[in-house]
Design an enzyme around this catalytic site. Structure first.
Site, PDB file in Angstrom:
ATOM      1  CE  LYS A 114      24.484  43.678   6.933  1.00 49.80           C
ATOM      2  NZ  LYS A 114      25.395  43.505   5.813  1.00 49.80           N
ATOM      3  CD  GLU A 138      24.568  34.894   4.859  1.00 48.25           C
ATOM      4  OE1 GLU A 138      25.527  34.894   4.071  1.00 48.25           O
ATOM      5  OE2 GLU A 138      24.464  35.721   5.783  1.00 48.25           O
ATOM      6  CG  HIS A 154      21.115  13.608  27.421  1.00 47.71           C
ATOM      7  ND1 HIS A 154      20.852  12.649  28.366  1.00 47.71           N
ATOM      8  CD2 HIS A 154      22.091  13.095  26.637  1.00 47.71           C
ATOM      9  CE1 HIS A 154      21.637  11.607  28.163  1.00 47.71           C
ATOM     10  NE2 HIS A 154      22.398  11.859  27.124  1.00 47.71           N
TER      11      HIS A 154
HETATM   12  O1  PA5 Z   1      28.440  35.301   3.483  1.00 45.53           O
HETATM   13  C1  PA5 Z   1      28.346  36.517   3.501  1.00 45.53           C
HETATM   14  O2  PA5 Z   1      28.509  37.200   2.491  1.00 45.53           O
HETATM   15  C2  PA5 Z   1      28.046  37.257   4.780  1.00 45.53           C
HETATM   16  O3  PA5 Z   1      27.792  36.390   5.824  1.00 45.53           O
HETATM   17  C3  PA5 Z   1      29.211  38.151   5.165  1.00 45.53           C
HETATM   18  O4  PA5 Z   1      30.356  37.363   5.299  1.00 45.53           O
HETATM   19  C4  PA5 Z   1      28.941  38.926   6.445  1.00 45.53           C
HETATM   20  O5  PA5 Z   1      27.740  39.652   6.325  1.00 45.53           O
HETATM   21  C5  PA5 Z   1      30.082  39.872   6.740  1.00 45.53           C
HETATM   22  O6  PA5 Z   1      30.264  40.768   5.685  1.00 45.53           O
HETATM   23  P1  PA5 Z   1      31.598  41.601   5.540  1.00 45.53           P
HETATM   24  O7  PA5 Z   1      32.729  40.659   5.325  1.00 45.53           O
HETATM   25  O8  PA5 Z   1      31.370  42.483   4.360  1.00 45.53           O
HETATM   26  O9  PA5 Z   1      31.784  42.393   6.811  1.00 45.53           O
END
Ligand code: PA5
Length: 445
Positions: free
Chosen positions: A423, A288, A309
């Site tokens: 989303k 990310e 394996h």
């Molecule tokens: O690293 C990030 O920002 C994302 O992976 C969030 O943690 C994830 O989308 C969950 O978001 P939230 O904590 O707002 O539910």
């Protein structure tokens, strides 16, 4: 203290190349520490090991104690950065069969993670596991609006309310969210749940050392003070050490040298099943943070020797796209000596008197040599053992290296615009108000 050993990768990353990469690595470190780069309003994690909310920390410890006393089970509801750190820590620090251990031995609540998928089978199966058990819920969502945890929370909140009544349920729900915004924050205020804060300047994947990770980690009986101390000692080292001996700077530089040589996939390797979720956490952090603007290193992972394996064949002889970062736990958490047998039918007596970990380490060394011979560069990351302190070091090491690495590559390490695309489509397909136009566009496709 954690060590990075690049000696096995010297034929791919020479000392001269590392020296040539010093200037841009130090510049990236400066951009991170001075807060002059993109995403600079999300740098709270840099000083977190020293500069955390001590009052909240005590409340976390008290809440963990209460959950240990009144619950057979804790449900950790969250997705992405809101659950991977806690899961990584809990699997790294605890018994391999933690939930299956008899309660008298485990002494702390079973932990289940939910709200990290949209599977009705998974949620229904978990409901069944909870029958007859006292349980509490830690709902974790920074935005407070993420669909996966929101769905799971609806289900288990209803189950809690049915079992304990609204007031009783409220005393078993712990909400970790933004200090002011979001649907979860409003609900928590209205219902009187105990609340913990995800600081504004700490993004989800950098939040394991906030209440996001600390509460579910503390519930298993782990020492969260030592976790923070480990992170603090790593922070001090990374801020002070010169480039040549600074493991995070060396790691950030070496992987960017790999990228420039068209090694576009980094495979994170472990030899301990209890490190599986460290890999998952690492993948999210790097994927990310770096995978944007049509570039980045694709973070993948394997569990060895299991995956030797399966994926081992590709890694050894398939398309040459990748390099590996191997996590070695130097001192195994358990010693298991192989016994000699009277009749050596299985031909294993040559290992009699050796430990299983000795065999595991031989597998690791043999694999590193084989993969290196197969033109796969291998970086070795060593930690002394599996404990809170080394874990704190590891978490901070990877976060810091990730920030530096992303800045070397010229991307914002702290946003995740790509996560929003699915989303929006999902909301349109589900008929969420406000997504009508997109729904029409998708229908045409
Ligand atoms: O690293 C990030 O920002 C994302 O992976 C969030 O943690 C994830 O989308 C969950 O978001 P939230 O904590 O707002 O539910």
């Amino acid at each position: 203290m954690l060590k990075l050993d690049l000696s096995k990768a010297r034929q791919f990353v020479s000392e001269e190349e590392m020296a040539n990469f010093k200037a841009q690595t130090l510049l990236a470190k400066e951009i991170l520490l001075k807060g002059s780069g993109a995403g600079n309003d999300f740098l709270g994690w840099v000083d977190l090991p020293e500069n955390y909310d001590k009052e909240e920390f005590k409340r976390i410890q008290a809440a963990a104690k209460k959950i240990q006393e009144d619950s057979d089970v804790l449900l950790v509801i969250g997705i992405g950065g809101s659950y991977l750190g806690a899961r990584a820590a809990n699997e790294f620090l605890n018994h391999s069969f933690y939930n299956e251990l008899p309660k008298e031995e485990r002494k702390t609540p079973e932990i289940y993670y939910v709200g990290n998928n949209i599977s009705s089978k998974y949620i229904s199966d978990l409901k069944q596991v909870l029958k007859g058990k006292d349980f509490s819920v830690n709902i974790i969502s920074k935005s407070g609006t993420t669909t996966e945890p929101a769905i799971a929370f609806r289900v288990f909140k209803a189950m809690l309310e049915e079992k304990y009544g609204k007031d009783g349920a409220a005393k078993r729900i712990y909400a970790t969210t933004d200090k002011a915004r979001g649907a979860l924050k409003s609900l928590a205020d209205e219902m009187g749940y105990e609340e913990f804060v995800v600081p504004d300047d700490v993004g989800g994947r950098y939040s394991v050392l906030t209440a996001v990770g600390l509460l579910p980690i503390a519930v298993t009986g782990a020492n969260i003070c030592e976790l923070m101390e480990g992170a603090a000692s790593m922070r001090k080292a990374l801020l002070e050490q010169d480039y040549e001996v600074n493991p995070a700077l060396q790691y950030a530089a070496a992987r960017n040298i790999m990228l420039r040589k068209d090694k576009k996939i980094e495979i994170f390797v472990n030899y301990e099943p209890s490190c599986h979720y460290i890999s998952e956490w690492w993948k999210q952090l790097y994927g990310e943070s770096e995978g944007k603007d049509q570039r980045g290193i694709f973070p993948a992972s394997v569990d060895f020797t299991t995956d030797l394996h399966s994926m081992g064949q590709f890694i050894q002889e398939g398309a040459r796209l990748h390099f590996e970062t191997v996590l070695e736990v130097v001192e195994s958490a358990a010693e298991l000596v192989l016994e000699k047998e009277e009749i050596d039918t299985d031909g294993m007596n040559y290992l009699a008197g050796k430990t299983v970990d000795f065999v595991n380490k031989a597998a690791m060394q043999g694999t590193i040599l084989a993969h290196t011979d197969g033109n796969v560069p291998n970086f070795l990351l060593q930690i002394d053992k599996q404990c809170e302190r080394t874990l704190g070091e590891l978490f901070y090491f990877f976060e810091f290296a990730c920030g530096v690495s992303a800045y070397i590559n010229g991307v914002n390490p702290f946003n995740q615009p790509g996560v929003e695309s699915y989303k929006r489509n999902m909301f349109a397909l589900l008929g969420k108000p406000g997504y009508e136009e997109l729904a029409k566009e998708l229908a045409k496709k």
